[in-house]
Design a protein around this motif. Structure first.
Motif: not given
Length: 658
Positions: A119-120, A154, A186, A188
């Motif tokens: 997850s973030a 992530f 960060f 992507e």
């Protein structure tokens, strides 16, 4: 034993060695089929066993631009396999209906998705098992790929899944690049594209550096210049080859800053014209940095010097377009077959035009070590002129003018388009072909001073000797100024500092020689791109000030986001000492005068004095038209210009005399 700087270009390979006795230089044609051969031959010509070799290379650059890297697979989370092809969906030529996107470096058949998800917040939502990693590795091996880029969502927060995949792929015999190691930040697509670029060029760089190390004197370590202007050991360059994309040009900019500051020029535009391309950069008292560059259809995001490149060099080929207009570059004659005057090819280049116009001397090219065939040029220029509706002389001067127009545009990109007036800067010219065009280019830009350093054709190699060992570290944090204060920010650098010190220890740099430079990437909340700000006593105020300087406004009431922490670790090295001579002699000695010869200037033939630069001394004044010959380059001082040899041996040319 000595330290040797090496720069491999598309046309020539340059070596320079500074010892107590002075500088020893070697310049020889590059060997594109195997660049290591020219380097090892050059070291043999120096006739010494180097204590250390510092190398700037175009191997990674050429592998990307020429599509000659490894067969590369891309591994992402299931459902995200096409991120590398989709990119940012930008259209650089928005009004061109025929514009087509560059082909993706990784074809669809070599894009793989795997289970598992982070997850973030860095929490595992779905796990990835060793069996699933093994199955993926087998599929990649069966696809024919020899290298793989792994980029999971992530992973910069929790890299365990990437490491598991990396281990499985390595066991399957695949070279691996993990995004959590190449670019732990960060965004992507940028992380994926940079990792793919590394996976594509790393096997090529690994093979090249391995062969080069095997040919070096036993015990002589090899360091490689990075795009950021800092050196790393060869093992690091093998693993993180994407950091060497601008390796060669970076050396020249580093040397320009050192030589310029020594000579009293803090504000410089660097002008590096080699055989294949021209590289320009703007230095306002320090190296100018950029964080990303678009190369071969990919956005490569690593710290790099802000260098703008155009395909205009001494070897750039002239041609006529469909409408009969004269074009120069970006195609180059390279080292083999080279310009027509080298005796092998028929294609005319900028070098051929300069020789035809009398601005090169066949007897003094590379110090007389390389023969030029001037007699081949008249019929070739007559043919080109006839096809273009020009005389042979007009065709030659047209080639020079078109090349200079391309270089002028390049300098305007890094100066005028960014709010700088070129007239406030000196033009520092180097590269084998730079001195032939520097004054004309400066006049086009309204620049009053041109500086041509000693050994300009080997200047990038000198930059290797002026560079520190450098490693960059980063960590994405995403913190708002409403939730973190200045003291907490400073404390967040602790883990990065530890990594930086460990990294420099691996490079063999003593702790006492390590300097850490801290930086924050910051933005107003809601913005999509950041500004780099040094960690000062009040970085938030510094950000407001910088934002107003760049964009014309600031918003003191807005929340500032600290996006990424960065540390640049520098290992300070011993560098050449530029000693200034106090003795000055205004009159040029007769021994320094080679003789008077004709040249063409604005279609008219005029007489110009030729000088031997090795015999010029500080204080000497030369009045244009004149040409200064040395082993690595020729400098043209046109009419109504005056050159002074300063205390460091630089030619300082006043472009506005008369």
């Amino acid at each position: 034993m000595a330290v040797v700087g090496v720069d491999t270009g598309g046309t020539f390979t340059d070596l320079i060695c500074y010892t107590e006795a002075g500088a020893t230089v070697v310049k020889l044609p590059s060997t594109p089929d195997n660049p290591a051969r020219a380097v090892l031959e050059g070291l043999a010509r120096l006739g010494l066993g180097p204590r250390k070799v510092l190398h700037g290379s175009t191997v990674a650059t050429n592998a990307l631009l020429e599509g000659k890297g490894a067969v590369t697979a891309y591994v992402a989370n299931a459902g995200f396999e096409d991120v590398i092809a989709i990119g940012r969906q930008n259209r650089p030529e928005i009004y061109d209906l025929t514009s087509r996107k560059e082909a993706c470096l990784v074809p669809e058949a070599l894009r793989f998705g795997v289970p598992g998800r982070v997850s973030a917040e860095g929490k595992v939502i779905e796990d990835l098992s060793p069996e699933q990693a093994w199955q993926l590795a087998q599929a990649v091996a069966e696809s024919g790929a020899t290298s793989a880029a792994v980029c999971l969502l992530f992973s910069f927060l929790k890299p365990e899944h990437e490491k598991l995949l990396g281990q499985a792929l390595a066991e399957a015999g695949i070279a691996v690049s993990l995004s959590s190691e190449i670019l732990a930040e960060f965004r992507e697509y940028e992380r994926a594209a940079t990792t793919v670029a590394n996976a594509y060029v790393a096997p090529v760089m690994d093979a090249y550096l391995g062969e080069l190390e095997a040919g070096l004197s036993e015990g002589a370590p090899l360091f490689v210049m990075q795009s950021s202007g800092g050196l790393v050991t060869a093992p690091v360059a093998r693993r993180e080859a994407v950091r060497t994309i601008l390796s060669g040009p970076a050396g020249g900019v580093v040397a320009a800053l050192a030589v310029g500051k020594a000579a009293g020029f803090d504000r410089l535009v660097t002008f590096d014209m080699g055989g294949t391309s021209t590289d320009v950069s703007l230095l306002d008292g320090m190296l100018s940095m950029a964080m990303e560059k678009h190369i071969a259809g990919l956005t490569v995001k690593t710290p790099m010097l802000d260098i703008h490149t155009v395909g205009a060099g001494g070897g750039s080929l002239a041609a006529l377009d469909a409408g009969g207009a004269l074009l120069v570059g970006p195609r180059s004659a390279g080292a083999d077959p080279g310009p027509a005057c080298y005796g092998k090819a028929e294609g005319l280049t900028v070098t051929d035009a300069n020789l035809f116009l009398g601005r090169l001397c066949p007897d003094h090219f590379l110090g007389g070590a390389m023969r030029l065939f001037a007699d081949r040029l008249p019929p070739l220029f007559e043919t080109l002129g006839r096809e273009a509706g020009l005389s042979a002389v007009e065709a030659a001067e047209g080639i020079v003018a078109v090349a200079e127009a391309a270089m002028e545009r390049a300098i305007r990109v890094i100066s005028v388009e960014r709010g700088h007036d070129p007239a406030e800067f000196a033009l520092l010219s180097y590269g084998g072909a730079g001195g032939l065009h520097a004054v004309s280019l400066a006049r086009l830009l309204g620049m009053g001073t041109v500086v041509v350093p000693r050994h300009p054709g080997l200047f990038s190699a000198l930059g290797m000797l002026c560079a520190d060992v450098v490693k960059d570290f980063s960590e994405t944090v995403m913190l708002g100024s409403d939730k973190v204060d200045i003291f907490e920010l400073a404390g967040l650098f602790g883990s990065l500092e530890e990594k930086a010190r460990e990294g420099m220890a691996e490079e063999g740099v003593p702790a006492a020689k390590v300097v850490l430079e801290r930086q924050l990437d910051m933005r107003y909340r809601g913005q999509s791109h950041e500004l780099p700000i040094r960690l000062v006593a009040d970085p938030f105020t510094a950000f407001h000030t910088r934002h107003e300087a760049v964009f014309g406004f600031k918003n003191p009431r807005a929340v500032i986001e600290v996006v990424t922490l960065r540390i640049r670790a520098r290992g300070v090295t011993e560098k050449p000492v530029f000693e200034q001579s106090e003795h000055r002699v205004a009159a040029v000695a007769e021994a320094a005068k080679i003789g008077e010869k004709p040249l063409v200037w604005k279609t008219r033939e005029i007489a110009a004095m030729w000088y031997d630069r090795e015999k010029l001394v500080p204080g000497n004044r030369l009045f244009g038209p004149a040409l200064v010959a040395e082993a690595s380059a020729t400098t043209f001082v046109p009419p109504k210009a005056e050159a002074l040899v300063d205390g460091f041996g630089n030619l300082v040319i006043d472009t506005r005399v008369g």
